[in-house]
Design a protein around this motif. Structure first.
Motif, PDB file in Angstrom:
ATOM      1  N   ILE A 123       0.839  -1.197   0.000  1.00 26.54           N
ATOM      2  CA  ILE A 123       0.000   0.000   0.000  1.00 26.54           C
ATOM      3  C   ILE A 123       0.871   1.243   0.000  1.00 26.54           C
ATOM      4  O   ILE A 123       2.029   1.199   0.401  1.00 26.54           O
ATOM      5  CB  ILE A 123      -0.934   0.047   1.238  1.00 26.54           C
ATOM      6  CG1 ILE A 123      -0.112   0.081   2.533  1.00 26.54           C
ATOM      7  CG2 ILE A 123      -1.910  -1.097   1.249  1.00 26.54           C
ATOM      8  CD1 ILE A 123      -0.926   0.374   3.770  1.00 26.54           C
ATOM      9  N   GLY A 124       0.323   2.336  -0.456  1.00 26.78           N
ATOM     10  CA  GLY A 124       1.019   3.609  -0.377  1.00 26.78           C
ATOM     11  C   GLY A 124       0.797   4.213   0.993  1.00 26.78           C
ATOM     12  O   GLY A 124      -0.173   3.891   1.682  1.00 26.78           O
ATOM     13  N   LEU A 125       1.676   5.088   1.390  1.00 28.10           N
ATOM     14  CA  LEU A 125       1.566   5.722   2.693  1.00 28.10           C
ATOM     15  C   LEU A 125       1.931   7.186   2.548  1.00 28.10           C
ATOM     16  O   LEU A 125       2.970   7.524   1.992  1.00 28.10           O
ATOM     17  CB  LEU A 125       2.509   5.043   3.687  1.00 28.10           C
ATOM     18  CG  LEU A 125       2.489   5.531   5.121  1.00 28.10           C
ATOM     19  CD1 LEU A 125       1.117   5.288   5.753  1.00 28.10           C
ATOM     20  CD2 LEU A 125       3.555   4.834   5.933  1.00 28.10           C
ATOM     21  N   MET A 126       1.038   8.065   3.000  1.00 27.17           N
ATOM     22  CA  MET A 126       1.316   9.494   2.995  1.00 27.17           C
ATOM     23  C   MET A 126       1.465   9.961   4.427  1.00 27.17           C
ATOM     24  O   MET A 126       0.585   9.727   5.251  1.00 27.17           O
ATOM     25  CB  MET A 126       0.195  10.275   2.334  1.00 27.17           C
ATOM     26  CG  MET A 126       0.441  11.756   2.351  1.00 27.17           C
ATOM     27  SD  MET A 126      -0.893  12.644   1.584  1.00 27.17           S
ATOM     28  CE  MET A 126      -0.519  14.286   2.108  1.00 27.17           C
ATOM     29  N   LEU A 127       2.581  10.588   4.711  1.00 28.69           N
ATOM     30  CA  LEU A 127       2.840  11.136   6.033  1.00 28.69           C
ATOM     31  C   LEU A 127       2.765  12.653   5.942  1.00 28.69           C
ATOM     32  O   LEU A 127       3.469  13.257   5.144  1.00 28.69           O
ATOM     33  CB  LEU A 127       4.227  10.740   6.527  1.00 28.69           C
ATOM     34  CG  LEU A 127       4.540   9.256   6.561  1.00 28.69           C
ATOM     35  CD1 LEU A 127       5.997   9.049   6.916  1.00 28.69           C
ATOM     36  CD2 LEU A 127       3.637   8.565   7.547  1.00 28.69           C
ATOM     37  N   GLU A 128       1.912  13.252   6.736  1.00 26.92           N
ATOM     38  CA  GLU A 128       1.828  14.708   6.780  1.00 26.92           C
ATOM     39  C   GLU A 128       2.283  15.164   8.159  1.00 26.92           C
ATOM     40  O   GLU A 128       1.741  14.731   9.172  1.00 26.92           O
ATOM     41  CB  GLU A 128       0.410  15.189   6.519  1.00 26.92           C
ATOM     42  CG  GLU A 128       0.309  16.691   6.518  1.00 26.92           C
ATOM     43  CD  GLU A 128      -1.071  17.212   6.191  1.00 26.92           C
ATOM     44  OE1 GLU A 128      -1.232  18.429   6.159  1.00 26.92           O
ATOM     45  OE2 GLU A 128      -1.995  16.403   5.985  1.00 26.92           O
TER      46      GLU A 128
END
Length: 76
Positions: A36-41
């Motif tokens: 899966i992709g993971l976006m960290l903000e």
């Protein structure tokens, strides 16, 4: 601290069967990142931002199985 946060449920708000789900650590999410992709903000924090970002990058380099599916953003 994480130990204090770990006393709370991360899933009870969604459905009763998830009430035992705990808040995952970043390294736990990174080890799932194989498919899966993971976006960290990153939001502004009370911590030194340079130290904070370096720590996150260290975690990514150490635990991520697929760094190609990561996106890191800040609100600066």
């Amino acid at each position: 601290t994480y130990e204090e946060l770990n006393n709370y449920s991360a899933g009870a708000w969604f459905e009763k069967k998830y009430e035992t789900e705990k808040i995952p650590k970043l390294r736990d999410l990174l080890t799932l990142n194989e498919s899966i992709g993971l976006m960290l903000e990153i939001k502004n924090t009370a911590f030194d931002p340079v130290f904070f970002v370096k720590k996150i990058i260290w975690e990514i380099e150490k635990y991520s199985k697929n760094q190609n599916n990561l996106f890191l953003a800040t609100n600066d």
